[in-house]
Design an enzyme around this catalytic site. Sequence first.
Site, PDB file in Angstrom:
ATOM      1  N   LYS A  73       3.127  -6.380  12.108  1.00 16.95           N
ATOM      2  CA  LYS A  73       2.265  -6.746  10.818  1.00 16.95           C
ATOM      3  C   LYS A  73       2.508  -8.236  10.524  1.00 16.95           C
ATOM      4  CE  LYS A  73       1.307  -4.834   6.504  1.00 16.95           C
ATOM      5  NZ  LYS A  73       0.948  -3.393   5.884  1.00 16.95           N
ATOM      6  N   ARG A 109       1.004  -1.196  -0.023  1.00 17.13           N
ATOM      7  CA  ARG A 109      -0.046  -0.004   0.080  1.00 17.13           C
ATOM      8  C   ARG A 109       0.912   1.184  -0.118  1.00 17.13           C
ATOM      9  NH1 ARG A 109      -2.968   0.925   4.788  1.00 17.13           N
ATOM     10  NH2 ARG A 109      -4.093   2.485   3.347  1.00 17.13           N
ATOM     11  N   ARG A 162      -2.031   5.665  13.122  1.00 18.17           N
ATOM     12  CA  ARG A 162      -1.008   5.491  14.185  1.00 18.17           C
ATOM     13  C   ARG A 162      -1.433   5.370  15.522  1.00 18.17           C
ATOM     14  NH1 ARG A 162       1.534   3.359  11.279  1.00 18.17           N
ATOM     15  NH2 ARG A 162       3.484   4.310   9.851  1.00 18.17           N
TER      16      ARG A 162
HETATM   17  C1  BTN Z   1       0.225  -3.528   2.176  1.00 21.77           C
HETATM   18  O1  BTN Z   1       1.180  -2.822   1.956  1.00 21.77           O
HETATM   19  O2  BTN Z   1      -0.109  -3.835   3.485  1.00 21.77           O
HETATM   20  C2  BTN Z   1      -0.246  -4.617   1.338  1.00 21.77           C
HETATM   21  C3  BTN Z   1       0.491  -5.626   0.849  1.00 21.77           C
HETATM   22  C4  BTN Z   1       0.002  -6.197  -0.305  1.00 21.77           C
HETATM   23  C5  BTN Z   1       0.960  -7.554  -0.693  1.00 21.77           C
HETATM   24  C6  BTN Z   1       0.415  -8.371  -1.781  1.00 21.77           C
HETATM   25  S1  BTN Z   1       1.332  -9.920  -2.065  1.00 21.77           S
HETATM   26  C7  BTN Z   1       0.460 -10.313  -3.258  1.00 21.77           C
HETATM   27  C8  BTN Z   1      -0.128  -9.031  -4.058  1.00 21.77           C
HETATM   28  N1  BTN Z   1       1.053  -9.127  -5.052  1.00 21.77           N
HETATM   29  C9  BTN Z   1       1.552  -7.712  -4.923  1.00 21.77           C
HETATM   30  O3  BTN Z   1       2.556  -7.158  -5.424  1.00 21.77           O
HETATM   31  N2  BTN Z   1       0.985  -7.134  -3.517  1.00 21.77           N
HETATM   32  C10 BTN Z   1       0.185  -8.224  -2.913  1.00 21.77           C
END
Ligand code: BTN
Length: 324
Positions: free
Chosen positions: A187, A123, A319
């Site tokens: 996380k 994100r 936060r």
């Molecule tokens: C975040 O930042 O919290 C979201 C992360 C999401 C990661 C997943 S892994 C599978 C899918 N492919 C990606 O490139 N991103 C999501």
Amino acid sequence: MNNSPLSVLPLLADGDFHSGERLGEALGVSRAAVWKHLQKLSDLGLTVESVRGKGYRLAGGLELLDALLIRQGLSEAAVVCVEALDVFEQLASTNVAAADYSLGSSSRGYVCLAEHQLRGRGRRGRQWVSPYGCNIYLSIAWQFEGAAQLEGLSLAVGAVIAQTLKQLGVAEVQLKWPNDILLNGKKLGGVLLEMSGDPSDICKVVVGVGLNVRMPENMHIDQPWVALSQQLPNVSRNHLASKLIDDLLEMLSDFSTKSFRAYRDCWQSFDAYKGCPVRVSSGQRILEGVAEGVSDNGALCLRVDGVIQQVHGGEVSLRPMYAS
Ligand code: BTN
């Protein structure tokens, strides 16, 4: 002959020692080429032990993802919802692969997973650290009629994942608005939804899920993280993938008719910050208040000076006030 460094991994997956000579024979390459392959594996975050007289091994072994096993683990209802299911050894991002897939139907989705992502997307433009063979990187592409139906979908995804993990025995799983998956305040996973197509007509949503399962300790990640193996040391990634896909497909099939309202209580039962003072920042704008759960459309409810204000998604970061 197999020239990819990854080709050696299925042979080492059992965690036993294998001589360089045997590995070379199996792959049809020289011992020197095997050695080069093994050197390259460290770039993927894998540690290959080498012991004179015994050969090489991946300590602890490796459970590789298996499309057939994952399919076999799906419920009948989920199988009907799958147009295709692919497991890739390595790609840029499962979200990109799912976005590129052209769906033929509005009631079936495309599911893909990868052992390794070269440019995993997180994100807010962040990178999602995606080493080989140890975590879940999963994307599901699904069609909706009109983006208006999608309000709260990303929170519903988080709620479903938390519920799945709880059913698998992770009692302490929590959610941080909008959809970070936490374990013991750190996380554990994240959700990235990406949309394409016409927001007023047929649009495609890619639901991307990253879950740390057996993340190597030495990974450089810019926030406190935790892996599922801490709670479930023997968890099978294939089993976990089947369960997640099952539950997510059920939710995706129902979401247009049920909307986020049907998942709101579930989301709130995992809310890590309910009743906590929090600071929410969106660009230059900062709002401080007490987190009071989420609304029927997935907005964060914040009590500021006694009045509830709704904060909607986007590039917002939340936060706890006691953190810097
Ligand atoms: C975040 O930042 O919290 C979201 C992360 C999401 C990661 C997943 S892994 C599978 C899918 N492919 C990606 O490139 N991103 C999501």
